[in-house]
Design an enzyme around this catalytic site. Sequence first.
Site, PDB file in Angstrom:
ATOM      1  N   LYS A 178      -1.600 -17.001   8.406  1.00 42.44           N
ATOM      2  CA  LYS A 178      -0.758 -16.140   9.235  1.00 42.44           C
ATOM      3  C   LYS A 178       0.123 -16.892  10.239  1.00 42.44           C
ATOM      4  O   LYS A 178       1.262 -17.198   9.933  1.00 42.44           O
ATOM      5  CB  LYS A 178      -1.625 -15.107   9.942  1.00 42.44           C
ATOM      6  CG  LYS A 178      -2.116 -14.002   8.975  1.00 42.44           C
ATOM      7  CD  LYS A 178      -2.646 -12.844   9.755  1.00 42.44           C
ATOM      8  CE  LYS A 178      -3.265 -11.754   8.888  1.00 42.44           C
ATOM      9  NZ  LYS A 178      -2.258 -10.888   8.286  1.00 42.44           N
ATOM     10  N   TYR A 197       0.818  -1.227   0.000  1.00 39.88           N
ATOM     11  CA  TYR A 197       0.000   0.000   0.000  1.00 39.88           C
ATOM     12  C   TYR A 197       0.847   1.272   0.000  1.00 39.88           C
ATOM     13  O   TYR A 197       0.685   2.139   0.862  1.00 39.88           O
ATOM     14  CB  TYR A 197      -0.943   0.013   1.227  1.00 39.88           C
ATOM     15  CG  TYR A 197      -1.640  -1.308   1.456  1.00 39.88           C
ATOM     16  CD1 TYR A 197      -2.639  -1.744   0.584  1.00 39.88           C
ATOM     17  CD2 TYR A 197      -1.297  -2.120   2.529  1.00 39.88           C
ATOM     18  CE1 TYR A 197      -3.271  -2.965   0.786  1.00 39.88           C
ATOM     19  CE2 TYR A 197      -1.933  -3.356   2.731  1.00 39.88           C
ATOM     20  CZ  TYR A 197      -2.906  -3.760   1.855  1.00 39.88           C
ATOM     21  OH  TYR A 197      -3.524  -4.971   2.051  1.00 39.88           O
ATOM     22  N   TYR A 249     -12.467  -7.873   6.158  1.00 40.66           N
ATOM     23  CA  TYR A 249     -11.281  -7.900   5.297  1.00 40.66           C
ATOM     24  C   TYR A 249     -10.882  -9.357   5.115  1.00 40.66           C
ATOM     25  O   TYR A 249     -10.714 -10.090   6.091  1.00 40.66           O
ATOM     26  CB  TYR A 249     -10.113  -7.113   5.908  1.00 40.66           C
ATOM     27  CG  TYR A 249      -8.866  -7.220   5.049  1.00 40.66           C
ATOM     28  CD1 TYR A 249      -8.727  -6.430   3.908  1.00 40.66           C
ATOM     29  CD2 TYR A 249      -7.858  -8.132   5.353  1.00 40.66           C
ATOM     30  CE1 TYR A 249      -7.604  -6.551   3.086  1.00 40.66           C
ATOM     31  CE2 TYR A 249      -6.737  -8.255   4.539  1.00 40.66           C
ATOM     32  CZ  TYR A 249      -6.621  -7.467   3.405  1.00 40.66           C
ATOM     33  OH  TYR A 249      -5.515  -7.598   2.599  1.00 40.66           O
ATOM     34  N   ASP A 254     -13.435 -16.909   8.533  1.00 40.34           N
ATOM     35  CA  ASP A 254     -12.063 -16.523   8.200  1.00 40.34           C
ATOM     36  C   ASP A 254     -11.328 -16.333   9.531  1.00 40.34           C
ATOM     37  O   ASP A 254     -11.452 -15.294  10.179  1.00 40.34           O
ATOM     38  CB  ASP A 254     -12.103 -15.222   7.384  1.00 40.34           C
ATOM     39  CG  ASP A 254     -10.708 -14.687   7.076  1.00 40.34           C
ATOM     40  OD1 ASP A 254      -9.730 -15.181   7.661  1.00 40.34           O
ATOM     41  OD2 ASP A 254     -10.614 -13.741   6.257  1.00 40.34           O
TER      42      ASP A 254
HETATM   43  C1  LIG Z   1      -8.847 -11.855   8.254  1.00 41.55           C
HETATM   44  C2  LIG Z   1      -7.893 -11.940   7.098  1.00 41.55           C
HETATM   45  N1  LIG Z   1      -8.215 -12.684   6.028  1.00 41.55           N
HETATM   46  C3  LIG Z   1      -7.385 -12.822   4.985  1.00 41.55           C
HETATM   47  C4  LIG Z   1      -6.179 -12.174   4.941  1.00 41.55           C
HETATM   48  C5  LIG Z   1      -5.259 -12.337   3.765  1.00 41.55           C
HETATM   49  O1  LIG Z   1      -4.190 -13.139   4.084  1.00 41.55           O
HETATM   50  P1  LIG Z   1      -2.803 -13.039   3.278  1.00 41.55           P
HETATM   51  O2  LIG Z   1      -2.275 -11.667   3.495  1.00 41.55           O
HETATM   52  O3  LIG Z   1      -1.951 -14.143   3.845  1.00 41.55           O
HETATM   53  O4  LIG Z   1      -3.131 -13.295   1.844  1.00 41.55           O
HETATM   54  C6  LIG Z   1      -5.810 -11.371   6.023  1.00 41.55           C
HETATM   55  C7  LIG Z   1      -4.536 -10.628   6.007  1.00 41.55           C
HETATM   56  O5  LIG Z   1      -4.329  -9.687   6.709  1.00 41.55           O
HETATM   57  C8  LIG Z   1      -6.695 -11.251   7.126  1.00 41.55           C
HETATM   58  O6  LIG Z   1      -6.390 -10.487   8.199  1.00 41.55           O
END
Ligand SMILES: Cc1ncc(COP(=O)(O)O)c(C=O)c1O
Length: 440
Positions: free
Chosen positions: A281, A23, A151, A252
């Site tokens: 993560k 970003y 997100y 997620d």
């Molecule tokens: C809740 C959530 N989902 C998906 C993602 C995307 O993961 P990545 O950055 O490993 O592609 C993130 C990344 O910050 C996230 O916080």
Amino acid sequence: MAQKFKTSEDWLNFDRDHLWHPYTSMIEPLPCYGVVAADKVYLELEDGRKLVDGTASWWSALHGYNHPVLNQALLEQSQKMSHVMFGGIAHQPASELGKRLLDMTPNVFDYVFLADSGSISIEVALKMALQYWQSREEPNKNKFLTVRGGYHGDPFTCMSVGDPENGSHHMFQSVIAKHFHVARPQTEFYAQWDDADIEPFKTAIAENHQQLAAVIIEPIVQGAGGMHFYHAEYLRQMRKLCDQYGVLLIFDEIATGFGRTGKLFAMEHADITPDIMCIGKALTGGMMTLAATITTKNVAMTISGGATPILMHGPTFMANPLACAVASASLDLLMQKADTKSGHEFIWQSNVARLETGLQQLHDIEAHKAVADVRVLGGIGVVEMREPVNVGKLQASLVAKGVWVRPFGKLIYVMPPYIMSEDELKTLCNAIIDTINELY
Ligand SMILES: Cc1ncc(COP(=O)(O)O)c(C=O)c1O
């Protein structure tokens, strides 16, 4: 390795002139701090300064950096087999990891897809949901319902289920698929549940279920969409409504998984399970990229029994053996039992409890005129400002005080490695408090 750059200034200049960071603009980008080493909870800058890391490298480095057990797992696996394709080939590191994941998640889950990043695990989850309904010969169930403020990553499909008003969504309107978004959950995690909170979701699912393949949500904590902690009852009601209307539920847990909210998975706060869950993560303890999409027998068997009986996904580096070996080692560390005197079953629980207690210190800045809210849950501490912060200025002040934090928008937030000591937590919180007092 022959070195192209003689001094740190040389490689930092190259970085500024040629490498894109997350970003950022290539014209007058925010300054980047050169890091040459990381150990335990410290990042070492090229000029020798050491910073207490409040970010765990975006939620990932649970056990701190340079962990000997993770290093050893990586080394041993690299001497056997760093990578082989997963198409038509099986390997023990993937099975070891898959077994651990199924053992540590609720027993409704039976099938694991090892993806190469969090966003890809989301893509796979969404694809699973679409293929599930195709296999059931209900191809019109091809939309997703979600809440605002979410997100799920930056690829287009992930953006389509992310917040519809944040910067990136807005910029790519013409190519982003249209799905359904309702108001984000309003009742805060510790507040008294208000039944009105679920109404927008209830109406949306009732009106649109014939088109809906799945609901997707970050359980309990909306991360990049605002570090918002919401009430577990919202998820319980969501689960009931998904069952009532025949819609799959995707959680997620990429940011929340592996103990960060005080439970091994955030869904445990609500005592429910989704049909599909994504993790990433912290899966490898922050050593390398790996994620997983985990689902039930019902979803897997339905897809596999359909007219197109294959799950249509297969990245080159899926189930990378190095990443799998490190992930298994990291999960073994995570699941180490605590001393019975600690009152906790696992060491991570005592660690996260220590973080939660230490981060309460952030409440000392709550009454400041520039601060809108302070909240803490598990190993997450958030200071929400009234106005968007000047990231460059704030970071310079924090670095001068010996800490690494990466604010965004109105949020100054931390999710430290679980091994952070009380004193290091004090350093971290004091630096944030002093910076706010100095700059506002
Ligand atoms: C809740 C959530 N989902 C998906 C993602 C995307 O993961 P990545 O950055 O490993 O592609 C993130 C990344 O910050 C996230 O916080």
